[in-house]
Design an enzyme around this catalytic site. Structure first.
Site, PDB file in Angstrom:
ATOM      1  N   ALA A  66      -2.366   1.415  10.674  1.00 19.15           N
ATOM      2  CA  ALA A  66      -2.229   0.529  12.072  1.00 19.15           C
ATOM      3  C   ALA A  66      -1.289   0.890  12.965  1.00 19.15           C
ATOM      4  O   ALA A  66      -0.114   1.248  12.758  1.00 19.15           O
ATOM      5  CB  ALA A  66      -2.732  -0.774  11.658  1.00 19.15           C
ATOM      6  N   GLY A 112      -4.401   0.692   7.048  1.00 13.25           N
ATOM      7  CA  GLY A 112      -5.753   0.652   7.494  1.00 13.25           C
ATOM      8  C   GLY A 112      -6.528   1.918   7.340  1.00 13.25           C
ATOM      9  O   GLY A 112      -7.839   1.621   7.449  1.00 13.25           O
ATOM     10  N   GLU A 115      -7.996   1.781   3.943  1.00 14.99           N
ATOM     11  CA  GLU A 115      -9.012   0.479   4.022  1.00 14.99           C
ATOM     12  C   GLU A 115     -10.330   0.977   4.768  1.00 14.99           C
ATOM     13  O   GLU A 115     -11.468   0.390   4.585  1.00 14.99           O
ATOM     14  CB  GLU A 115      -8.503  -0.573   4.895  1.00 14.99           C
ATOM     15  N   GLU A 135       1.768  -1.648   2.686  1.00  8.86           N
ATOM     16  CA  GLU A 135       1.650  -2.898   3.606  1.00  8.86           C
ATOM     17  C   GLU A 135       2.907  -3.721   3.153  1.00  8.86           C
ATOM     18  O   GLU A 135       3.631  -4.306   3.925  1.00  8.86           O
ATOM     19  CB  GLU A 135       0.538  -3.563   3.743  1.00  8.86           C
TER      20      GLU A 135
END
Length: 260
Positions: A66, A112, A115, A135
């Protein structure tokens, strides 16, 4: 369709979606997530789309995470809103898309980015891909469904190890633990994804949609997946595609499904 952060094109009933922020390693910012949500909604509703191929621009990254600069100053409420909006409008939308979505992982799939790949129905990786959820090195946990979808795919123990250590794994290891379906050389990546999607798009579209929903329902605690399967199985008998499939079988020819 014209976007600022992604490229999209329909060819041979396949919607090609490329996250086009190569200089940022295709990092997911708010604008990119919004565009992904829009293009997935289009795929679900469009009769001209039978399948989706999702990849990243260049050869370094699928999506390297991200865009941290956008949320570095967030508080608890803003963090929850970020995760909830992203999950509902993009990641859950991909998982529940009525058309199969294949991730062609061409490089780093981190945070992300992994994901995003986890939300897809199938994952093909190039041999140079690296995958991970780092993360906890930022004082965070995965917020776009990573703790849930990774555990379902590879099991609780391996998911715990990947998330708690934040270690990256290679494409070959990802294949070994069931995180990806295939690993191929970089130059064969899109071709392999197309090979699989071209098989799928020749199958009965309404049956494909029903199968996706039935499989997904098996992971929902408040839904009886067997009952969902029974309902879709029954619905299939009232479709033109079923009649065409049976006729083609009896006549020893290939069926021509129309999604009706």
């Amino acid at each position: 369709m014209k976007y600022l952060n992604i490229l999209s094109e329909v060819k041979n009933q396949i919607l090609y979606v490329t996250i086009n922020r190569e200089e940022k390693l295709n990092a997911l910012n708010k604008a990119t997530l919004s565009e992904l949500g829009d293009v997935i909604a289009f795929a679900s509703s469009s009769s001209e789309v039978r399948a989706v191929l999702l990849t990243g621009a260049g050869e370094k990254a699928f999506v390297a995470g991200a865009d941290i600069s956008e949320f570095s100053g967030f508080d608890t409420k803003q963090g929850e809103d970020l995760a909830r909006t992203g999950q509902q409008s993009v990641f859950n939308a991909i998982e529940n898309c009525t058309k199969p979505v294949v991730a062609a992982i061409n490089g780093f799939a981190l945070g992300g980015g992994l994901e995003l790949a986890l939300a897809c129905h199938l994952r093909i990786a190039s041999g140079q891909a690296k995958l991970g959820l780092p993360e906890v090195t930022l004082g965070l946990i995965p917020g776009y469904g990573g703790t849930q979808r990774l555990s379902r795919l590879v099991g609780k123990g391996k998911a715990m190890e990947m998330i708690l250590t934040a270690d990256m794994i290679t494409a070959d290891e990802a294949l070994k633990i069931g995180l990806v379906n295939h690993v191929v050389p970089q130059e064969e990546l899109i071709g392999k994804a197309e090979e699989i999607l071209n098989k799928i798009r020749l199958r009965a579209p309404l049956a494909i949609t029903g199968a996706i929903d039935a499989i997904n329902s098996s992971f929902e605690n408040d839904i009886d997946g067997y009952e969902v399967e029974i309902k879709y199985f029954g619905k299939c008998f009232n479709t033109e595609d079923f009649k065409e499939g049976v006729a083609a079988f009896m006549e020893k020819r290939k069926p021509l499904f129309r999604g009706k």
